[in-house]
Design a protein around this motif. Structure first.
Motif, PDB file in Angstrom:
ATOM      1  N   ARG A   1      55.451  75.170  47.712  1.00  0.00           N
ATOM      2  CA  ARG A   1      56.901  75.601  47.767  1.00  0.00           C
ATOM      3  C   ARG A   1      57.614  75.847  46.343  1.00  0.00           C
ATOM      4  O   ARG A   1      58.234  76.734  46.361  1.00  0.00           O
ATOM      5  CB  ARG A   1      57.682  74.516  48.658  1.00  0.00           C
ATOM      6  CG  ARG A   1      58.921  74.906  48.771  1.00  0.00           C
ATOM      7  CD  ARG A   1      59.775  73.769  49.318  1.00  0.00           C
ATOM      8  NE  ARG A   1      60.133  72.856  48.369  1.00  0.00           N
ATOM      9  CZ  ARG A   1      59.692  71.720  48.115  1.00  0.00           C
ATOM     10  NH1 ARG A   1      58.884  70.994  49.161  1.00  0.00           N
ATOM     11  NH2 ARG A   1      60.159  71.028  47.245  1.00  0.00           N
ATOM     12  N   ARG A   2      57.153  74.598  45.783  1.00  0.00           N
ATOM     13  CA  ARG A   2      57.625  74.733  44.096  1.00  0.00           C
ATOM     14  C   ARG A   2      57.346  76.214  43.428  1.00  0.00           C
ATOM     15  O   ARG A   2      58.081  76.694  42.752  1.00  0.00           O
ATOM     16  CB  ARG A   2      57.233  73.456  43.406  1.00  0.00           C
ATOM     17  CG  ARG A   2      58.142  72.345  43.628  1.00  0.00           C
ATOM     18  CD  ARG A   2      57.804  71.081  42.456  1.00  0.00           C
ATOM     19  NE  ARG A   2      56.487  70.984  42.329  1.00  0.00           N
ATOM     20  CZ  ARG A   2      55.556  70.106  43.084  1.00  0.00           C
ATOM     21  NH1 ARG A   2      56.190  69.424  44.000  1.00  0.00           N
ATOM     22  NH2 ARG A   2      54.300  70.052  42.855  1.00  0.00           N
ATOM     23  N   ARG A   3      56.135  76.347  43.638  1.00  0.00           N
ATOM     24  CA  ARG A   3      55.577  77.782  42.801  1.00  0.00           C
ATOM     25  C   ARG A   3      56.101  78.931  43.604  1.00  0.00           C
ATOM     26  O   ARG A   3      56.218  79.822  42.862  1.00  0.00           O
ATOM     27  CB  ARG A   3      53.932  77.764  42.948  1.00  0.00           C
ATOM     28  CG  ARG A   3      53.468  78.821  42.218  1.00  0.00           C
ATOM     29  CD  ARG A   3      53.869  79.165  40.790  1.00  0.00           C
ATOM     30  NE  ARG A   3      53.009  80.258  40.163  1.00  0.00           N
ATOM     31  CZ  ARG A   3      53.512  80.952  39.156  1.00  0.00           C
ATOM     32  NH1 ARG A   3      54.644  80.119  38.485  1.00  0.00           N
ATOM     33  NH2 ARG A   3      53.000  81.987  38.686  1.00  0.00           N
TER      34      ARG A   3
ATOM     35  N   GLU B   1      58.934  79.013  44.781  1.00  0.00           N
ATOM     36  CA  GLU B   1      60.200  79.369  44.569  1.00  0.00           C
ATOM     37  C   GLU B   1      60.664  79.565  43.054  1.00  0.00           C
ATOM     38  O   GLU B   1      61.468  80.318  42.559  1.00  0.00           O
ATOM     39  CB  GLU B   1      60.919  77.899  44.771  1.00  0.00           C
ATOM     40  CG  GLU B   1      61.440  77.710  46.152  1.00  0.00           C
ATOM     41  CD  GLU B   1      61.841  76.094  46.644  1.00  0.00           C
ATOM     42  OE1 GLU B   1      61.846  75.428  45.696  1.00  0.00           O
ATOM     43  OE2 GLU B   1      62.328  76.086  47.669  1.00  0.00           O
ATOM     44  N   GLU B   2      59.626  79.211  42.037  1.00  0.00           N
ATOM     45  CA  GLU B   2      59.391  79.573  40.869  1.00  0.00           C
ATOM     46  C   GLU B   2      59.511  81.197  40.557  1.00  0.00           C
ATOM     47  O   GLU B   2      59.880  81.872  39.640  1.00  0.00           O
ATOM     48  CB  GLU B   2      58.335  79.183  39.959  1.00  0.00           C
ATOM     49  CG  GLU B   2      58.447  77.456  39.774  1.00  0.00           C
ATOM     50  CD  GLU B   2      57.155  76.698  39.283  1.00  0.00           C
ATOM     51  OE1 GLU B   2      56.302  77.617  38.748  1.00  0.00           O
ATOM     52  OE2 GLU B   2      57.357  75.486  38.911  1.00  0.00           O
TER      53      GLU B   2
ATOM     54  N   SER C   1      54.336  70.789  49.178  1.00  0.00           N
ATOM     55  CA  SER C   1      55.238  70.478  47.943  1.00  0.00           C
ATOM     56  C   SER C   1      54.881  71.507  46.774  1.00  0.00           C
ATOM     57  O   SER C   1      55.743  72.167  46.192  1.00  0.00           O
ATOM     58  CB  SER C   1      55.586  69.377  47.438  1.00  0.00           C
ATOM     59  OG  SER C   1      56.009  68.578  48.445  1.00  0.00           O
TER      60      SER C   1
END
Length: 99
Positions: free
Chosen positions: A38-40, A42-43, A35
């Protein structure tokens, strides 16, 4: 029909089995790492393929990792961190008391 059981009863039964706690903890770690990656990603506006290229991986490997499907090695985490323009930090935290 059998008697109905609550989720908490079923979970308690499963967690009482030998090795269940360790398996649960390993799955939690994989999920949290995936997770975070994925977050980074997408950032930064990167696709899985772009991250894979930056980290020297294949896109399916990134997809499996983000889904929590693999337990990474420290060298793999270092490659991902560099590709995501972050510093890898590994730490130990005290276990929480059961509530």
């Amino acid at each position: 029909m059998g008697e109905r059981r609550t989720w908490s009863d079923k979970r308690a039964e499963i967690m009482s089995r030998p090795g269940a706690g360790a398996a649960y903890e390993a799955a939690r770690i994989r999920f949290e790492l995936g997770s975070a990656v994925r977050r980074r990603r997408e950032e930064l506006g990167l696709t899985q393929a772009e991250l894979a290229e930056r980290a020297g991986l294949k896109q399916p490997a990134v997809a499996r990792f983000e889904a929590g499907g693999t337990m990474p090695t420290i060298p793999m985490l270092e490659r991902l961190a560099e590709a995501l323009e972050v510093r890898l930090s590994v730490r130990f935290e005290p276990l929480r008391e059961a509530s």
